[in-house]
Write an enzyme that holds these catalytic residues in place. Structure first.
Site: not given
Length: 410
Positions: A313, A339
């Site tokens: 990312e 998450h």
């Protein structure tokens, strides 16, 4: 046709760091972790034994107890977050406007807890042990369905399932529904309650989860050199979005504008990420927003705390923004919540809206030894007041599915 403007007018949260927006946002800004040892089952034989569990959640405080007992927890989370968002928006549903209000709340895994429990009951007692509420209590579209029934919302009623991009896609597609005139208001987001034996075993088998079991609160370490996998979390994030003139006419409070939505596919691998897919997703969202790259000041990143994903990312952000990448504040609230899979985009979109509304980036906690290759400004370990004209929200999912949202200050 001209693109109709979409604004955010209501927020709702159920997270590992709080019940409701006020508590969750306060704890996120203060760096409070919601990650603990798993209490929902005996995890002593599991490689990963930590999770971001929602604490002190009583669905009977918000829902009819008779109805809530027939729902998997992910539906309860989604409904309660949706109720808070609607109440926060001040929206009144009438016979005249009900056909112009819709729902788009998804989940990545859905009712896995109820599925596991029902399977055990079936194995022990056969078909007679299967509840008639098993199917409607576990399928993914039942957050949208129940919320629609609860409020009499007769507009579009959909649920998206795109793994860890679910919440972002649900909000983004809802914004398109408003832009193109099929609704004036949408209640949108994501929910997940997948801290179960089978789910944790599955992600552990894939070597995706942290094994830092002796120190749960620091187990999620986005962009830290010693990150070793993500922490599974649960909860829901929902927002009310509506057409700008509609919001102005009714005197609604406006948090920010949802001005851009981008999607892409890696077309590469079912679990391994690529730089190209996230880059195109971000560029598509920024182009859709009609703004320049240097207008983005803050990114609420996917940032899961995996070795490969975090670096990927960062590299995608660098390729997208070039030199401006080093002017950005990039944050991962997963360092505190874990998450949430399909619910991640929901709660993180709410956090992004709050960040731009209050002009502050939450911290990325647990950066003790920042990875030299991950060399951006991650607001390490403390919140940072910044000037945010526009913010970007990213989520990426298994199967190579990517989604990005752009929020602007109004």
């Amino acid at each position: 046709m001209n693109k109709r403007r979409v604004v955010v007018t209501g927020l709702g949260l159920i997270t590992p760091v709080g019940i409701g927006v006020k508590e969750s946002w306060k704890n996120i800004l203060n760096g409070v972790s919601g990650i603990t040892n798993i209490s929902k089952f005996d995890a002593s034989n599991f490689k990963s034994q930590v999770a971001g569990e929602v604490q002190s959640f009583d669905p009977d405080l918000f829902l009819n107890p008779k109805d809530s007992r027939r729902m998997d927890t992910f539906i309860q989370f989604g409904l309660v977050a949706g109720i808070e968002a609607i109440q926060d928006s001040g929206l009144e549903v009438t016979e005249e406007n009900s056909e112009r209000i819709g729902v788009s709340i998804g989940s990545g895994i859905g009712g896995i807890n109820l599925i596991e429990t029902t399977s055990d009951n079936f194995d022990q007692g056969g078909p007679r042990k299967v509840s008639p509420f098993f199917v409607p209590g576990s399928i993914i579209n039942m957050i949208s369905g129940n919320l629609s029934i609860m409020y009499g919302l007769k507009g579009p009623n959909i649920s998206i399932v795109t793994a860890c991009t679910t919440g972002t896609h649900s909000i983004g597609d809802a914004s398109r529904i408003i832009e193109y005139g099929d609704a004036d208001v949408m209640i949108a987001g994501g929910s997940e309650a997948a801290i179960t034996e089978l789910t944790v075993a599955g992600f552990s088998a894939a070597k995706a989860l942290t094994q830092r079991n002796d120190d749960p609160k620091t187990a999620s370490r986005p962009w830290d050199k010693d990150r070793d996998g993500f922490v599974i979390g649960e909860g829901a994030g929902v927002m009310v979005i509506e057409e700008y003139e509609h919001a102005i006419k009714r005197g609604a409070k406006i948090y920010c504008e949802l001005s851009g939505y981008g999607m892409s596919a890696d077309a590469y691998h079912i679990t391994a990420p690529s730089i190209d897919g996230p880059k195109r997703s971000m560029l598509n969202a920024i182009n859709n927003a009609g703004i320049n790259l240097d207008e983005i000041g803050y990114i609420n990143a996917h940032g899961t705390s995996t070795q490969l994903g975090d670096l990927n990312e960062v590299n995608a952000i660098k390729e997208t923004f070039n030199k401006h990448a080093y002017d950005l504040v990039v944050n991962s609230t997963k360092s505190m919540t874990g998450h949430l899979l399909g619910g991640a985009g929901g709660i993180e979109a709410v956090f992004t809206a709050l960040a731009i509304h209050h002009q502050i980036s939450p911290p990325t906690m647990n950066i003790f030894n920042q990875d030299a290759e991950c060399d951006l400004d991650f607001s390490a370990n403390e919140a940072k007041e910044i000037n945010i004209r526009a913010a970007l929200k990213n989520n990426f999912g298994f199967g190579g599915t990517n989604g990005s949202l752009v929020f602007k200050r109004v």
